[in-house]
Scaffold this motif. Structure first.
Motif, PDB file in Angstrom:
ATOM      1  N   VAL A 255      42.175  15.513   7.511  1.00  0.00           N
ATOM      2  CA  VAL A 255      43.419  15.008   8.564  1.00  0.00           C
ATOM      3  C   VAL A 255      42.943  13.798   9.472  1.00  0.00           C
ATOM      4  N   LEU A 256      41.603  13.644   9.755  1.00  0.00           N
ATOM      5  CA  LEU A 256      41.093  12.594  10.753  1.00  0.00           C
ATOM      6  C   LEU A 256      41.261  11.448   9.759  1.00  0.00           C
ATOM      7  N   TRP A 257      40.699  11.522   8.435  1.00  0.00           N
ATOM      8  CA  TRP A 257      40.847  10.361   7.396  1.00  0.00           C
ATOM      9  C   TRP A 257      42.289   9.771   7.350  1.00  0.00           C
ATOM     10  N   ASP A 258      43.267  10.795   7.312  1.00  0.00           N
ATOM     11  CA  ASP A 258      44.663  10.084   7.439  1.00  0.00           C
ATOM     12  C   ASP A 258      44.906   9.615   8.879  1.00  0.00           C
ATOM     13  N   ALA A 259      44.420  10.030   9.648  1.00  0.00           N
ATOM     14  CA  ALA A 259      44.737   9.523  10.887  1.00  0.00           C
ATOM     15  C   ALA A 259      44.336   8.096  11.233  1.00  0.00           C
ATOM     16  N   LEU A 260      42.920   7.836  10.610  1.00  0.00           N
ATOM     17  CA  LEU A 260      42.453   6.614  10.732  1.00  0.00           C
ATOM     18  C   LEU A 260      43.291   5.667   9.886  1.00  0.00           C
ATOM     19  N   GLU A 261      43.607   6.204   8.573  1.00  0.00           N
ATOM     20  CA  GLU A 261      44.605   5.301   7.793  1.00  0.00           C
ATOM     21  C   GLU A 261      45.862   4.850   8.306  1.00  0.00           C
ATOM     22  N   SER A 262      46.400   5.779   9.167  1.00  0.00           N
ATOM     23  CA  SER A 262      47.470   5.505   9.920  1.00  0.00           C
ATOM     24  C   SER A 262      47.345   4.239  10.832  1.00  0.00           C
ATOM     25  N   GLU A 263      46.276   4.227  11.350  1.00  0.00           N
ATOM     26  CA  GLU A 263      45.813   3.225  12.245  1.00  0.00           C
ATOM     27  C   GLU A 263      45.378   1.703  11.647  1.00  0.00           C
ATOM     28  N   GLY A 264      45.329   2.148  10.363  1.00  0.00           N
ATOM     29  CA  GLY A 264      44.888   0.652   9.533  1.00  0.00           C
ATOM     30  C   GLY A 264      43.489   0.498   9.344  1.00  0.00           C
ATOM     31  N   VAL A 265      42.804   1.567   9.449  1.00  0.00           N
ATOM     32  CA  VAL A 265      41.416   1.682   9.257  1.00  0.00           C
ATOM     33  C   VAL A 265      41.250   2.333   7.816  1.00  0.00           C
ATOM     34  N   GLN A 266      40.671   1.769   6.809  1.00  0.00           N
ATOM     35  CA  GLN A 266      40.503   2.331   5.428  1.00  0.00           C
ATOM     36  C   GLN A 266      39.245   3.460   5.775  1.00  0.00           C
ATOM     37  N   SER A 267      39.752   4.695   5.399  1.00  0.00           N
ATOM     38  CA  SER A 267      38.706   5.886   5.396  1.00  0.00           C
ATOM     39  C   SER A 267      38.243   5.947   4.261  1.00  0.00           C
ATOM     40  N   MET A 268      37.313   7.141   4.059  1.00  0.00           N
ATOM     41  CA  MET A 268      36.563   7.569   2.985  1.00  0.00           C
ATOM     42  C   MET A 268      37.591   8.161   1.962  1.00  0.00           C
ATOM     43  N   ARG A 269      38.723   8.694   2.285  1.00  0.00           N
ATOM     44  CA  ARG A 269      39.809   9.119   1.489  1.00  0.00           C
ATOM     45  C   ARG A 269      40.154   8.012   0.518  1.00  0.00           C
TER      46      ARG A 269
ATOM     47  N   VAL B 116      19.577   9.696  10.917  1.00  0.00           N
ATOM     48  CA  VAL B 116      20.654  10.197  11.765  1.00  0.00           C
ATOM     49  C   VAL B 116      21.707  11.051  11.004  1.00  0.00           C
ATOM     50  N   PRO B 117      21.759  12.362  11.269  1.00  0.00           N
ATOM     51  CA  PRO B 117      22.701  13.301  10.620  1.00  0.00           C
ATOM     52  C   PRO B 117      24.027  12.721  10.989  1.00  0.00           C
ATOM     53  N   HIS B 118      25.130  12.729   9.870  1.00  0.00           N
ATOM     54  CA  HIS B 118      26.280  12.320  10.083  1.00  0.00           C
ATOM     55  C   HIS B 118      27.123  12.640   8.875  1.00  0.00           C
ATOM     56  N   CYS B 119      28.424  12.410   9.142  1.00  0.00           N
ATOM     57  CA  CYS B 119      29.467  12.381   8.123  1.00  0.00           C
ATOM     58  C   CYS B 119      30.477  11.323   8.316  1.00  0.00           C
ATOM     59  N   THR B 120      30.124  10.360   7.328  1.00  0.00           N
ATOM     60  CA  THR B 120      30.749   8.959   7.202  1.00  0.00           C
ATOM     61  C   THR B 120      32.621   9.130   7.065  1.00  0.00           C
ATOM     62  N   LEU B 121      33.072   8.359   8.004  1.00  0.00           N
ATOM     63  CA  LEU B 121      34.598   8.386   8.073  1.00  0.00           C
ATOM     64  C   LEU B 121      35.059   7.087   7.429  1.00  0.00           C
ATOM     65  N   SER B 122      34.362   5.911   7.878  1.00  0.00           N
ATOM     66  CA  SER B 122      34.997   4.822   7.357  1.00  0.00           C
ATOM     67  C   SER B 122      33.771   4.101   7.128  1.00  0.00           C
ATOM     68  N   MET B 123      33.783   3.180   5.983  1.00  0.00           N
ATOM     69  CA  MET B 123      32.384   2.058   5.580  1.00  0.00           C
ATOM     70  C   MET B 123      32.886   0.767   6.440  1.00  0.00           C
ATOM     71  N   ARG B 124      33.626   0.239   6.674  1.00  0.00           N
ATOM     72  CA  ARG B 124      33.934  -0.769   7.649  1.00  0.00           C
ATOM     73  C   ARG B 124      35.361  -0.902   8.431  1.00  0.00           C
ATOM     74  N   VAL B 125      34.843  -0.399   9.728  1.00  0.00           N
ATOM     75  CA  VAL B 125      36.092  -0.673  10.757  1.00  0.00           C
ATOM     76  C   VAL B 125      36.379  -1.904  11.252  1.00  0.00           C
ATOM     77  N   PRO B 126      37.360  -2.560  11.099  1.00  0.00           N
ATOM     78  CA  PRO B 126      37.586  -4.008  11.846  1.00  0.00           C
ATOM     79  C   PRO B 126      37.521  -3.561  13.315  1.00  0.00           C
ATOM     80  N   ASN B 127      36.821  -4.661  13.777  1.00  0.00           N
ATOM     81  CA  ASN B 127      36.344  -4.697  15.065  1.00  0.00           C
ATOM     82  C   ASN B 127      37.623  -4.496  16.099  1.00  0.00           C
TER      83      ASN B 127
END
Length: 171
Positions: free
Chosen positions: A19-33, A123-134
């Protein structure tokens, strides 16, 4: 190309991250989805290498429950150089010990791993996006904070190399 030893999260945590991936996509951020023809699965990587031989890794980890039912408490969002956005679980003693045990077994088998995944540097993490525009970073972080805190339990593990079509489940 990159191969990884991935820990998979329970159904509810996986759904919330999707759901977070979808929300990021709605903001114009390419997510891992959007990657890997939408086959990407929310996970935390324990080890990364340029390439893995699944049989060699499985042999090195034989007798170990790689998918230990660890409880992960995602409490923060972060960013790596290159504008990689992620959610981070609290690095508990149990999680760090599990990570170190996996690395010890892989190193003993002569498997070369990426340095920044080594114990003491990981650094333990779950990647959401590989390149968020500034220009979209603030909105992306705001979306992350909307889902935190997030509790997850590890329910599976696999050796993956998506470029080579490898997904080898581990116990």
């Amino acid at each position: 190309m990159v191969a990884a030893l991935e820990l998979y999260l329970d159904t509810d945590a996986t759904r919330r991250i999707r759901v977070l991936w979808d929300a990021l996509e709605s903001e114009g951020v390419q997510s891992m989805r959007s990657l890997l023809e939408q086959r990407h699965r929310p996970h935390v990587s324990l080890a990364v290498a340029a390439r893995f031989d699944p049989d060699q890794v499985a042999d090195a980890l034989a007798g170990m429950v790689v998918a230990a039912p660890l409880r992960l408490e995602f409490q923060h969002a972060g960013q790596f150089v290159g504008r990689v956005l992620w959610l981070g679980p609290t690095p508990t003693a149990e999680l760090l010990a599990h990570h170190a045990q996996v690395h010890h077994r892989l190193a003993r088998a002569g498997i070369t791993l990426v340095d920044h995944y080594q114990p003491g540097r990981w650094v333990p993490h779950c990647t959401l996006s590989m390149r968020v525009p500034n220009t979209l970073l603030a909105a992306a972080v705001r979306r992350c904070l909307e889902v935190l805190p997030l509790t997850a339990t590890v329910v599976g593990a696999a050796i993956t190399d998506h470029a080579r079509g490898i997904s080898h489940p581990l116990p």
